[in-house]
Design a protein around this motif. Structure first.
Motif, short mmCIF file in Angstrom:
data_model
loop_
_atom_site.label_atom_id
_atom_site.label_comp_id
_atom_site.label_asym_id
_atom_site.label_seq_id
_atom_site.Cartn_x
_atom_site.Cartn_y
_atom_site.Cartn_z
N MET A 34 0.84 -1.20 0.00
CA MET A 34 0.00 0.00 0.00
C MET A 34 0.87 1.25 0.00
O MET A 34 0.55 2.23 -0.66
N ARG A 35 1.96 1.21 0.74
CA ARG A 35 2.87 2.36 0.79
C ARG A 35 3.48 2.61 -0.59
O ARG A 35 3.58 3.74 -1.03
N ARG A 36 3.86 1.54 -1.28
CA ARG A 36 4.42 1.68 -2.63
C ARG A 36 3.37 2.25 -3.60
O ARG A 36 3.71 2.93 -4.55
N GLU A 37 2.10 1.95 -3.34
CA GLU A 37 1.02 2.44 -4.20
C GLU A 37 0.69 3.91 -3.92
O GLU A 37 -0.19 4.48 -4.53
N GLY A 38 1.38 4.50 -2.96
CA GLY A 38 1.18 5.92 -2.69
C GLY A 38 0.39 6.22 -1.44
O GLY A 38 0.11 7.38 -1.16
N GLY A 39 0.00 5.22 -0.68
CA GLY A 39 -0.74 5.46 0.55
C GLY A 39 0.16 6.08 1.61
O GLY A 39 1.37 5.88 1.60
N PRO A 40 -0.42 6.84 2.52
CA PRO A 40 0.39 7.46 3.56
C PRO A 40 0.91 6.42 4.56
O PRO A 40 0.21 5.45 4.85
N PRO A 41 2.11 6.59 5.08
CA PRO A 41 2.60 5.67 6.09
C PRO A 41 1.80 5.81 7.39
O PRO A 41 1.21 6.87 7.66
N LEU A 42 1.78 4.76 8.18
CA LEU A 42 1.02 4.76 9.43
C LEU A 42 1.39 5.94 10.32
O LEU A 42 0.52 6.57 10.91
N ARG A 43 2.67 6.27 10.41
CA ARG A 43 3.06 7.37 11.31
C ARG A 43 2.43 8.70 10.88
O ARG A 43 2.09 9.53 11.71
N ASP A 44 2.24 8.91 9.56
CA ASP A 44 1.58 10.13 9.10
C ASP A 44 0.10 10.11 9.47
O ASP A 44 -0.47 11.13 9.85
N ILE A 45 -0.52 8.95 9.34
CA ILE A 45 -1.93 8.82 9.72
C ILE A 45 -2.08 9.06 11.22
O ILE A 45 -2.99 9.77 11.65
N GLN A 46 -1.19 8.49 12.02
CA GLN A 46 -1.24 8.69 13.48
C GLN A 46 -1.09 10.17 13.81
O GLN A 46 -1.82 10.71 14.65
N ARG A 47 -0.16 10.85 13.17
CA ARG A 47 0.08 12.28 13.43
C ARG A 47 -1.16 13.10 13.05
O ARG A 47 -1.58 13.99 13.80
N GLN A 48 -1.76 12.78 11.92
CA GLN A 48 -2.96 13.48 11.46
C GLN A 48 -4.09 13.33 12.48
O GLN A 48 -4.77 14.30 12.81
N TRP A 49 -4.29 12.11 12.96
CA TRP A 49 -5.40 11.86 13.88
C TRP A 49 -5.12 12.33 15.29
O TRP A 49 -6.05 12.65 16.04
N HIS A 50 -3.86 12.43 15.68
CA HIS A 50 -3.54 12.93 17.01
C HIS A 50 -4.11 14.34 17.20
O HIS A 50 -4.69 14.65 18.24
N SER A 51 -3.99 15.18 16.17
CA SER A 51 -4.50 16.54 16.27
C SER A 51 -6.03 16.59 16.24
O SER A 51 -6.64 17.55 16.71
N ARG A 52 -6.67 15.55 15.72
CA ARG A 52 -8.14 15.51 15.65
C ARG A 52 -8.77 14.91 16.91
O ARG A 52 -9.99 14.90 17.02
N MET A 53 -7.95 14.39 17.79
CA MET A 53 -8.47 13.72 18.99
C MET A 53 -7.92 14.39 20.26
O MET A 53 -7.29 13.74 21.10
N TRP A 82 -12.50 4.00 18.88
CA TRP A 82 -11.76 3.53 17.71
C TRP A 82 -12.09 4.41 16.54
O TRP A 82 -13.22 4.84 16.35
N VAL A 83 -11.07 4.64 15.72
CA VAL A 83 -11.26 5.34 14.45
C VAL A 83 -10.70 4.44 13.37
O VAL A 83 -9.53 4.05 13.42
N ASP A 84 -11.54 4.06 12.41
CA ASP A 84 -11.10 3.25 11.27
C ASP A 84 -10.71 4.20 10.15
O ASP A 84 -11.49 5.08 9.77
N VAL A 85 -9.49 4.00 9.64
CA VAL A 85 -8.93 4.90 8.64
C VAL A 85 -8.49 4.11 7.43
O VAL A 85 -7.81 3.09 7.56
N ASP A 86 -8.88 4.57 6.25
CA ASP A 86 -8.45 3.93 4.99
C ASP A 86 -6.93 4.08 4.88
O ASP A 86 -6.41 5.19 4.91
N GLY A 87 -6.24 2.97 4.73
CA GLY A 87 -4.79 2.99 4.66
C GLY A 87 -4.25 3.59 3.37
O GLY A 87 -3.08 3.95 3.29
N ARG A 88 -5.09 3.69 2.35
CA ARG A 88 -4.64 4.26 1.08
C ARG A 88 -4.76 5.78 1.06
O ARG A 88 -3.97 6.46 0.43
N THR A 89 -5.79 6.30 1.75
CA THR A 89 -6.06 7.74 1.68
C THR A 89 -5.86 8.47 3.00
O THR A 89 -5.72 9.69 3.01
#
Length: 98
Positions: A34-53, A82-89
């Motif tokens: 998924m990362r090779r396909e252009g999806g954001p890495p988990l750490r970026d998703i975690q950082r994004q959601w940290h500010s939303r929670m 729990w927050v379910d997040v699409d790993g691609r977007t």
């Protein structure tokens, strides 16, 4: 005799460790794919959601290879969310509790 027993006990553990690694490999492989396909890495998703929670403590995440999504776990005041997040977007696809 002690050396023989030690060797036999080590041989019994090795196949278990190898099998455990084989069970995890598909999830890790899919996440890398998924990362090779252009999806954001988990750490970026975690950082994004940290500010939303705000006010929540981050507990960790699980990856669902079938859905290609991450489940981020948070806690506030003894209650888990729990927050379910699409790993691609990186977009939210579900939340519990609402």
């Amino acid at each position: 005799m002690k050396r023989v027993l030690l060797c036999l006990s080590l041989l019994a553990v090795v196949p278990t460790a190898v099998n455990a690694g084989q069970r995890r490999a598909p999830d890790q492989s899919r996440a890398r794919e998924m990362r090779r396909e252009g999806g954001p890495p988990l750490r970026d998703i975690q950082r994004q959601w940290h500010s939303r929670m705000p006010g929540y403590d981050y507990l960790g995440s699980d990856y669902d290879p079938g859905q290609g999504s991450y489940r981020l776990k948070y806690m506030r005041d003894g209650s888990v969310s729990w927050v379910d997040v699409d790993g691609r977007t990186g977009r939210e696809v579900g939340r519990s509790p609402q």
